[in-house]
Write an enzyme that holds these catalytic residues in place. Sequence first.
Site, short mmCIF file in Angstrom:
data_model
loop_
_atom_site.label_atom_id
_atom_site.label_comp_id
_atom_site.label_asym_id
_atom_site.label_seq_id
_atom_site.Cartn_x
_atom_site.Cartn_y
_atom_site.Cartn_z
N ASP A 79 0.80 -1.23 0.00
CA ASP A 79 0.00 0.00 0.00
C ASP A 79 0.83 1.28 0.00
O ASP A 79 1.95 1.33 0.46
CB ASP A 79 -0.98 0.01 1.19
N GLU A 137 -0.66 -1.92 5.09
CA GLU A 137 0.14 -1.94 6.33
C GLU A 137 0.00 -0.62 7.07
O GLU A 137 0.13 -0.57 8.29
CB GLU A 137 1.62 -2.20 5.98
N GLU A 138 -0.32 0.44 6.33
CA GLU A 138 -0.22 1.79 6.89
C GLU A 138 -1.35 2.21 7.83
O GLU A 138 -1.19 3.14 8.60
CB GLU A 138 -0.12 2.83 5.76
N HIS A 364 7.56 8.65 4.74
CA HIS A 364 6.27 9.38 4.78
C HIS A 364 6.43 10.86 4.37
O HIS A 364 5.46 11.60 4.37
CB HIS A 364 5.58 9.28 6.15
NI NI Z 1 6.33 1.18 5.74
#
Ligand code: NI
Length: 394
Positions: A79, A137-138, A364
């Site tokens: 993702d 996963e986020e 990020h």
């Molecule tokens: Ni990651």
Amino acid sequence: MKDLKERIQKIFPKVRELRRDFHAHPELGFEEVRTSEIIAMTLEGLGLEVKTKIAKTGVVGLLDTGKPGPTVALRADMDALPVKDAKKVPYASTVDGVCHACGHDGHTAMLLGTAMILSAMKNDFTGKVKFIFQPCEEQLPGGAKPMVEAGVLENPKVDNIFGIHLWTNYSIGKVGLKAGPLMAAADSFVIEIIGKGGHGSAPHQTVDAVVVASQVISAFQTIVSRSVNPLEPAVVSVGTLQAGYGFNIIADTAKITGTVRTFSEETRALIQKRMEEILKGITQAYNADYRFDYIKGYPAVINNEKVTEYVRQIAAEVVGEENVLNAEPVMGGEDFAYYLQQVPGTFVFLGAKNEEKGIAFPHHHPEFDFDEDAMAIGIELMVRYVLNNKNLKI
Ligand code: NI
């Protein structure tokens, strides 16, 4: 193993092409439809047995050597993040407000590359390999938990698991690993203090939610300093406090939110219990009431000692002993933890920063990128993890 490096170099352009394609077409958690279609097609092309639509968009490929041996699982997450891509590169995101700003595009491409190599080397090892491509996963609740619940670690039963995160905190060529707790359990909380509003000049007729909330927040500071074992890392942070309407009005309610980070289930449970006790005691003392919502995030990532040692030896051969680092525990969360609750395994950080190439942004960040050459190292680690796995005694 010179032969292995050559094999990897041969497929590497394809791996990079896949990575750039995923990067240009990022998809958010549980929406990885295009990504999972490309994964399934690639795995089918290699002759693997492929299962799709697990936990919505998850894909699992099974490679069977036909010879008895361990069943090894390798995992990638697929993702992207709701971040606007600010990079000026030809493979920049084509989707506004969505970007692979954590490197999961690289994880996916790396695992596909590993599948390419291992399916061509089927005669060089025994047992089976499960390639797990996991959605989301986020964001909570994450894709790992439903993948495990859907039985990806069963039929055939997985003996051990290995996962890699590209890591721009380390320069390319470094590998960071650590037995035991590596990443924290990341929980959050929402609290409402319920008092009784009124005029600022007549406090005796009210229950001031601001005063009660302040006492609660102060008392929370004693959880880590007075209740948690000093040898146990833990964080209790209040992130927001919202209350009130005007300077002469006593607030009827106050809302507190924050996060709790821990490395063991005992400490995690202790903190939740202490929060509840503090809330109960203080609100009772001031005739107020409360609502307490404790939201459990991913559990802590606890790496198995023997598997970590096994990867340490492999990593020393691949990048040289001096480049294998003892990773510092990270307070961030990672849902690889759910696999590790079921089977022994390890999760490692793969250096991907390259200042000479201008690649040094943190994960990020809108300009996040990683040195693609790290993927060749990642593939070699995973391939070797499988090739020698029958010697791994847990
Ligand atoms: Ni990651």
